[in-house]
Design an enzyme around this catalytic site. Sequence first.
Site, PDB file in Angstrom:
ATOM      1  N   ASP A 145       0.469  -0.312   3.250  1.00  0.00           N
ATOM      2  CA  ASP A 145      -0.706  -1.069   2.817  1.00  0.00           C
ATOM      3  C   ASP A 145      -1.574  -0.256   1.834  1.00  0.00           C
ATOM      4  OD1 ASP A 145      -1.344   0.506   5.187  1.00  0.00           O
ATOM      5  OD2 ASP A 145      -3.288  -0.489   5.235  1.00  0.00           O
ATOM      6  N   HIS A 146      -1.114   0.950   1.491  1.00  0.00           N
ATOM      7  CA  HIS A 146      -1.828   1.794   0.523  1.00  0.00           C
ATOM      8  C   HIS A 146      -1.007   2.078  -0.733  1.00  0.00           C
ATOM      9  CE1 HIS A 146      -5.149   2.789   3.387  1.00  0.00           C
ATOM     10  NE2 HIS A 146      -4.223   2.270   4.192  1.00  0.00           N
TER      11      HIS A 146
HETATM   12 FE    FE Z   1      -4.334   1.406   6.079  1.00  0.00          FE
HETATM   13 ZN    ZN Z   2      -2.771   4.152   7.041  1.00  0.00          ZN
END
Ligand code: FE
Ligand code: ZN
Length: 257
Positions: free
Chosen positions: A60-61
């Site tokens: 998610d990054h």
């Molecule tokens: Fe995260």
């Molecule tokens: Zn993380």
Amino acid sequence: MLQTTPVPAFSDNYLWLIHSPRDPCRVAVVDPGDARPVMDTLDREGLTLDTILVTHHHGDHVGGVAELVKRFRAPVFGPAGERIPCRTRALADGDRVELEAMGLDFEVIDCPGHTAGHIAYYGHGCLFCGDTLFSAGCGRLFEGTPAQMNASLHRLAALPSATRVYCAHEYTLSNLRFAAAVEPDNDSLQAYAEQARQLRAEDRPTLPSTVGRERQVNPFLRCTEPAVVAAAERRAGSAMEDETAVFATIRAWKDSF
Ligand code: FE
Ligand code: ZN
């Protein structure tokens, strides 16, 4: 002070855009977990992506990095100790990220705990700390020990109190519910919870926070406060040996809260 734009993604991520003080139409993005909302924002606002900064390797990054690189040919800065897609510069503690054309300059702070190689970017009175420090909370310990995470949080908490804290997730309200269970008599916490509820009711981000506020409300930065020690002892049913034990106890408590 830096101009920033939060790009909401997934259910509760913020992908932060940092505008160049020289040319507000040029931006860096921190932790683009998804390329789509970033590109939509860039197109809508007429912005150009200059640089990608990554704090750690979670999907998610970094999920949008490759697609953004393909379109913008942006350099990718990320932690030396982790596998980061398309990384062009590997960063270690104390390194500087000098983006001359953009007029931006950040110092790299190692903050292992959530992941083993997690880094934060500090500059211009702002801290981009990924999943290490959240408002009223901290990241889960996926790869690090409580001692490591506690030491990392100490480093971040030692920054000037006016430092603006840009976290990667909008977890503030649920963190505040836990914080209130740990410190029911903390007045600053109650006042902040009221403010945060108001912001969320208007669908506005509670972020950035500040280091000064976090020192007052974040139980994970307050492991030597008598009230937090007492709460950890009640939870564990035994005396706390040291600060790391307090941290470990409340972190484990939060995991099942
Ligand atoms: Fe995260
Ligand atoms: Zn993380």
